[in-house]
Every structure is written in C-alpha cells, then in structure tokens.
Write a protein that holds these residues in place. Structure first.
Motif, PDB file in Angstrom:
ATOM      1  N   SER A  19     -37.182  31.093  -2.925  1.00  0.00           N
ATOM      2  CA  SER A  19     -36.869  29.797  -2.330  1.00  0.00           C
ATOM      3  C   SER A  19     -36.605  29.926  -0.833  1.00  0.00           C
ATOM      4  O   SER A  19     -36.018  30.907  -0.369  1.00  0.00           O
ATOM      5  CB  SER A  19     -35.625  29.219  -3.006  1.00  0.00           C
ATOM      6  OG  SER A  19     -35.199  28.056  -2.317  1.00  0.00           O
ATOM      7  N   TRP A  20     -36.988  28.863  -0.132  1.00  0.00           N
ATOM      8  CA  TRP A  20     -36.693  28.836   1.294  1.00  0.00           C
ATOM      9  C   TRP A  20     -35.194  28.784   1.547  1.00  0.00           C
ATOM     10  O   TRP A  20     -34.731  29.096   2.640  1.00  0.00           O
ATOM     11  CB  TRP A  20     -37.420  27.709   1.990  1.00  0.00           C
ATOM     12  CG  TRP A  20     -37.098  26.281   1.555  1.00  0.00           C
ATOM     13  CD1 TRP A  20     -36.035  25.841   0.810  1.00  0.00           C
ATOM     14  CD2 TRP A  20     -37.856  25.122   1.847  1.00  0.00           C
ATOM     15  NE1 TRP A  20     -36.084  24.485   0.629  1.00  0.00           N
ATOM     16  CE2 TRP A  20     -37.192  24.010   1.257  1.00  0.00           C
ATOM     17  CE3 TRP A  20     -39.003  24.883   2.553  1.00  0.00           C
ATOM     18  CZ2 TRP A  20     -37.668  22.710   1.361  1.00  0.00           C
ATOM     19  CZ3 TRP A  20     -39.471  23.593   2.658  1.00  0.00           C
ATOM     20  CH2 TRP A  20     -38.814  22.518   2.057  1.00  0.00           C
ATOM     21  N   GLY A  21     -34.422  28.433   0.541  1.00  0.00           N
ATOM     22  CA  GLY A  21     -32.968  28.420   0.676  1.00  0.00           C
ATOM     23  C   GLY A  21     -32.391  29.775   1.041  1.00  0.00           C
ATOM     24  O   GLY A  21     -31.326  29.861   1.660  1.00  0.00           O
ATOM     25  N   GLU A  22     -33.082  30.844   0.682  1.00  0.00           N
ATOM     26  CA  GLU A  22     -32.619  32.190   1.040  1.00  0.00           C
ATOM     27  C   GLU A  22     -32.553  32.378   2.549  1.00  0.00           C
ATOM     28  O   GLU A  22     -31.762  33.184   3.033  1.00  0.00           O
ATOM     29  CB  GLU A  22     -33.546  33.265   0.453  1.00  0.00           C
ATOM     30  CG  GLU A  22     -33.417  33.446  -1.029  1.00  0.00           C
ATOM     31  CD  GLU A  22     -34.171  34.672  -1.528  1.00  0.00           C
ATOM     32  OE1 GLU A  22     -34.363  35.643  -0.747  1.00  0.00           O
ATOM     33  OE2 GLU A  22     -34.560  34.661  -2.703  1.00  0.00           O
ATOM     34  N   TYR A  23     -33.375  31.659   3.276  1.00  0.00           N
ATOM     35  CA  TYR A  23     -33.449  31.826   4.724  1.00  0.00           C
ATOM     36  C   TYR A  23     -32.684  30.748   5.484  1.00  0.00           C
ATOM     37  O   TYR A  23     -32.688  30.752   6.716  1.00  0.00           O
ATOM     38  CB  TYR A  23     -34.914  31.870   5.168  1.00  0.00           C
ATOM     39  CG  TYR A  23     -35.628  33.029   4.526  1.00  0.00           C
ATOM     40  CD1 TYR A  23     -35.408  34.322   4.968  1.00  0.00           C
ATOM     41  CD2 TYR A  23     -36.465  32.829   3.437  1.00  0.00           C
ATOM     42  CE1 TYR A  23     -36.030  35.397   4.363  1.00  0.00           C
ATOM     43  CE2 TYR A  23     -37.091  33.899   2.824  1.00  0.00           C
ATOM     44  CZ  TYR A  23     -36.869  35.177   3.290  1.00  0.00           C
ATOM     45  OH  TYR A  23     -37.484  36.240   2.683  1.00  0.00           O
ATOM     46  N   ALA A  24     -32.044  29.848   4.749  1.00  0.00           N
ATOM     47  CA  ALA A  24     -31.285  28.772   5.387  1.00  0.00           C
ATOM     48  C   ALA A  24     -29.778  28.986   5.239  1.00  0.00           C
ATOM     49  O   ALA A  24     -28.995  28.162   5.687  1.00  0.00           O
ATOM     50  CB  ALA A  24     -31.675  27.427   4.786  1.00  0.00           C
ATOM     51  N   LYS A  25     -29.383  30.080   4.618  1.00  0.00           N
ATOM     52  CA  LYS A  25     -27.955  30.300   4.391  1.00  0.00           C
ATOM     53  C   LYS A  25     -27.387  31.311   5.383  1.00  0.00           C
ATOM     54  O   LYS A  25     -28.135  32.013   6.075  1.00  0.00           O
ATOM     55  CB  LYS A  25     -27.720  30.763   2.952  1.00  0.00           C
ATOM     56  CG  LYS A  25     -28.361  32.070   2.595  1.00  0.00           C
ATOM     57  CD  LYS A  25     -28.140  32.381   1.121  1.00  0.00           C
ATOM     58  CE  LYS A  25     -28.822  33.698   0.765  1.00  0.00           C
ATOM     59  NZ  LYS A  25     -28.741  33.999  -0.637  1.00  0.00           N
ATOM     60  N   ASP A  26     -26.072  31.359   5.440  1.00  0.00           N
ATOM     61  CA  ASP A  26     -25.392  32.305   6.324  1.00  0.00           C
ATOM     62  C   ASP A  26     -25.825  33.728   6.010  1.00  0.00           C
ATOM     63  O   ASP A  26     -25.980  34.098   4.848  1.00  0.00           O
ATOM     64  CB  ASP A  26     -23.872  32.193   6.161  1.00  0.00           C
ATOM     65  CG  ASP A  26     -23.311  30.919   6.766  1.00  0.00           C
ATOM     66  OD1 ASP A  26     -23.992  30.315   7.613  1.00  0.00           O
ATOM     67  OD2 ASP A  26     -22.180  30.537   6.394  1.00  0.00           O
ATOM     68  N   ALA A  59     -28.679  35.069   6.704  1.00  0.00           N
ATOM     69  CA  ALA A  59     -30.136  35.221   6.641  1.00  0.00           C
ATOM     70  C   ALA A  59     -30.667  35.587   8.032  1.00  0.00           C
ATOM     71  O   ALA A  59     -30.037  35.264   9.044  1.00  0.00           O
ATOM     72  CB  ALA A  59     -30.777  33.919   6.167  1.00  0.00           C
ATOM     73  N   HIS A 117     -32.442  35.312  11.468  1.00  0.00           N
ATOM     74  CA  HIS A 117     -32.743  34.182  12.357  1.00  0.00           C
ATOM     75  C   HIS A 117     -34.259  34.070  12.487  1.00  0.00           C
ATOM     76  O   HIS A 117     -34.938  35.052  12.766  1.00  0.00           O
ATOM     77  CB  HIS A 117     -32.118  34.412  13.736  1.00  0.00           C
ATOM     78  CG  HIS A 117     -32.631  33.473  14.773  1.00  0.00           C
ATOM     79  ND1 HIS A 117     -32.175  32.189  14.889  1.00  0.00           N
ATOM     80  CD2 HIS A 117     -33.596  33.624  15.706  1.00  0.00           C
ATOM     81  CE1 HIS A 117     -32.840  31.590  15.868  1.00  0.00           C
ATOM     82  NE2 HIS A 117     -33.696  32.446  16.375  1.00  0.00           N
ATOM     83  N   PRO A 166     -35.063  22.627   5.126  1.00  0.00           N
ATOM     84  CA  PRO A 166     -33.684  22.912   5.529  1.00  0.00           C
ATOM     85  C   PRO A 166     -33.566  22.881   7.057  1.00  0.00           C
ATOM     86  O   PRO A 166     -34.569  22.969   7.769  1.00  0.00           O
ATOM     87  CB  PRO A 166     -33.451  24.338   5.014  1.00  0.00           C
ATOM     88  CG  PRO A 166     -34.504  24.580   4.004  1.00  0.00           C
ATOM     89  CD  PRO A 166     -35.672  23.723   4.393  1.00  0.00           C
ATOM     90  N   TRP A 218     -33.044  24.790  10.151  1.00  0.00           N
ATOM     91  CA  TRP A 218     -33.139  26.195  10.519  1.00  0.00           C
ATOM     92  C   TRP A 218     -32.275  26.444  11.745  1.00  0.00           C
ATOM     93  O   TRP A 218     -32.473  25.795  12.778  1.00  0.00           O
ATOM     94  CB  TRP A 218     -34.590  26.579  10.812  1.00  0.00           C
ATOM     95  CG  TRP A 218     -35.504  26.273   9.684  1.00  0.00           C
ATOM     96  CD1 TRP A 218     -36.449  25.292   9.651  1.00  0.00           C
ATOM     97  CD2 TRP A 218     -35.560  26.913   8.405  1.00  0.00           C
ATOM     98  NE1 TRP A 218     -37.076  25.292   8.432  1.00  0.00           N
ATOM     99  CE2 TRP A 218     -36.560  26.272   7.651  1.00  0.00           C
ATOM    100  CE3 TRP A 218     -34.852  27.960   7.823  1.00  0.00           C
ATOM    101  CZ2 TRP A 218     -36.882  26.655   6.354  1.00  0.00           C
ATOM    102  CZ3 TRP A 218     -35.176  28.339   6.528  1.00  0.00           C
ATOM    103  CH2 TRP A 218     -36.169  27.697   5.810  1.00  0.00           C
TER     104      TRP A 218
END
Length: 164
Positions: free
Chosen positions: A69-76, A78, A80, A97, A99
């Motif tokens: 999921s793209w959520g993996e890259y939108a969380k603290d 992750a 930049h 999300p 970014w």
C-alpha cells in the motif's frame, strides 16, 4: 561534488505490474542517482508473475519486490519522496495521501498489461511493451540535469515525459 540520490515512488492501483516494472527498471538503470519504490492504492498482495518474467528477460533483478500500500510511504519514518509518479489512469484519479515535502508529481499512464487477454505470448508481449515504454520514460528522467534545473522546470520536464 556528487548529486544526492533522489527517491522515486511509482504508484499504480494494484502495485502488481506497471509500478513494479518501473521500480525494477529505475532500480537497474538509475541506482547511482535514484532509489526506486512502488506502491498501490489497492494493492493486489502479490506481484504478477509476468512482471517478474519481464524484468528477468531484460536482465534486471526479478526478486525482492512485493505488492504494498502507498500508506507505507505516507507515514512517519517512511523515506522522503522527491518524485511521486502514477503509472495508471485509475491511480492518477484517486485522492492520494499527502506526501511530506511536496514531491514533484507526474502521471505516466499506460495500459495495464495484466488486463491483456489472449495467448501466453500475447500477454507477455503486453508486459514487454509496458516495460519498453517505462524504460524509455525512465531514460528521459535519467537524462535530466536535476542539479541544474529549478523545481518548476523539473516538474514540467517530468510531467512531459508521460506524454512522449
């Protein structure tokens, strides 16, 4: 002075074919300047076997990829992202999300090879065609003198790659 490495996130809905191909191609061609990632808005949970076969046929790494999921890259915590590039029309139309750091965004849409019908040969050809298109676009990205361009110029150039 060497240019810093840039992080690129390729997004597709299922993160099983096009975004995986893009990650693998940039990983191979641009690993000295870029770190490639891929994700999906609604990941399939598995990488399409023909995507891996296509990377293998191109003599690129064909293991270590996963549908996520793209959520993996939108969380603290992750990485930049410097660039976020959608490679399918459906993902381009979704609400993404937020970014951090306002990465450069672009849409490089192309037909879904996983949706190809017909013989095994025809289906493999669809994956190869997608990979060739992505490779050409990634080569354009690699040719940009990022250290010498202003952010708006980079944004325009990266977006224009998707229409070439």
């Amino acid at each position: 002075m060497t240019e810093r490495k840039h992080n690129v996130l390729f997004i597709c809905t299922g993160n099983s074919a096009r975004s995986i191909l893009a990650e693998g191609i940039l990983d191979h061609l641009g690993s000295d300047r870029f770190t490639a990632f891929s994700a999906g808005s609604h990941p399939k949970g598995a990488v399409h076997p023909l995507a891996l076969a296509t990377l293998r046929n191109l003599h690129f790494r064909d293991s270590g990829y996963r549908s996520k999921s793209w959520g993996e890259y939108a969380k603290d915590g992750a990485p930049h992202m410097d660039f976020v590039i959608t490679v399918c029309d459906q993902a381009a139309g979704e609400v993404c999300p937020i970014w951090p750091g306002q990465p450069i965004t672009a849409h490089w849409g192309l037909a879904d090879p996983a949706a190809a019908e017909g013989s095994d040969e025809a289906r493999q050809r669809a994956f190869t065609d997608a990979a060739v298109t992505l490779k050409r676009r990634i080569e354009f990205l690699l040719s940009l003198p990022l250290a010498k361009l202003e952010t708006l110029a980079i944004q325009r150039e990266v977006r224009d790659i998707g229409i070439r």
